[in-house]
Write an enzyme that holds these catalytic residues in place. Sequence first.
Site: not given
Ligand code: XLS
Length: 438
Positions: A100, A103
Amino acid sequence: MKEIFKDIPKIKYEGSKSTNPLAFRYYNPDEIIGGKPMREQLKFALSYWHTMCGDGTDMFGAGTADKCFGLTDSMEIYKAKAHAAFELMEKLDIDYFCFHDRDIAPEADNLSQTNARLDEITNLLEELMKNSGKKLLWGTANCFTNPRYMHGAATSCNADVFAFAAAQIKKAVEITVRLGGDGYVFWGGREGYETLLNTNMGLELDNMARLMRMTVEYARSIGFKGDFYIEPKPKEPTKHQYDFDTATVLGFLRKYGLDKDFKMNIEANHATLAGHTFQHELRVARENGVFGSIDANQGDMLLGWDTDQFPTNMYDAVLCMYEVIKAGGFTNGGLNFDSKARRSSFEDEDIFHSYIAGMDTFALGLRLAHKLIEDGRMDQFVEDRYSSYKSGIGADIVSGKATMADLEKYALEMGDVTTLKSGRQEYLENILNSIMFG
Ligand code: XLS
Ligand code: NI
Ligand code: NI
């Protein structure tokens, strides 16, 4: 930058008899299974958020793992995260990563400063990618952590929030394209509702589609050739997430004419939260031509939330890889470990044990799924089970030739059905066990 995980060597394949805890027993990246090297069949990816940022914080307590690498300046910490991520990928032989926007670089006081920070880290990532050959599987925008997204992002009741989310996604797409990402993910974040008493569901869904369409148009205009993915999840953080499961998302995509550009990023734990098996979600995607990518993890059936554990369940892994092979394998997608080590597994070494567990589980899953298909008994059983549609009245039904009147005539002549056969579930479960356990 000096080595960060100094005490951990490069993890090598040592075969199933190895008792070395820091070795692969099943993942042998260049071994050919089903005509392709394992690394290409599995396309493992590191999830930047859990691995580089997740510190074990939960709603009852502070973090237990240190992901600051002894640094205090925020941008320096994020640069160290980048170096650590590439060291991990190198040592674990992972070819891809996913992130993201938030991150890779922390949010600043305003959007333009935040974007400048993103550019700085993107430069670093680009250099690290060039030196290592590692690739970006997909990028995404975190439109859920910041309090501004309390009512959602594209589905917020507030148009300023919609605009902010659009700006954030525009930048995330630009970074993804710049780093050569093959995919761009929408996970619904807070796109859902707590109560219909305050919710205009129709407008929220229209707006969600509007933002997705804008993203597709913009990304294509700057040269993005990859796939867009929606990652279904039924609940958490909201009580009802709009992207409930694959079938729900398909209805949404078709309603808004987005089905040509989007595929599914199926997450195992989200499948079980929706009351489905992981295989069910993959099968629905495959049967509808929208299988794209996987977030591999597993939930804890005794807990009702998204625990995102590293996957170790062999049945799930085998049946998952069976679906992947039947879908023709990954194209732009891959197998991302959207998984985190448990809160009490807080040492650096645990990151390695976690990835070894997940990678070996899916490597063995690939080997066994391949065997299951080569064995052929299960596929043959399914083929035979539907053989009544190959000739006679069945063939007429499938071809569209048979009318209601024809079927009535046929049924009247038949009197009653006398040709039913057993579904043989237990026989098939025995085959699966014998392939898996020898
Ligand atoms: C959250 C999601 C997130 C997605 C990406 O539950 O799994 O981690 O994979 O935004
Ligand atoms: Ni996920
Ligand atoms: Ni999840």
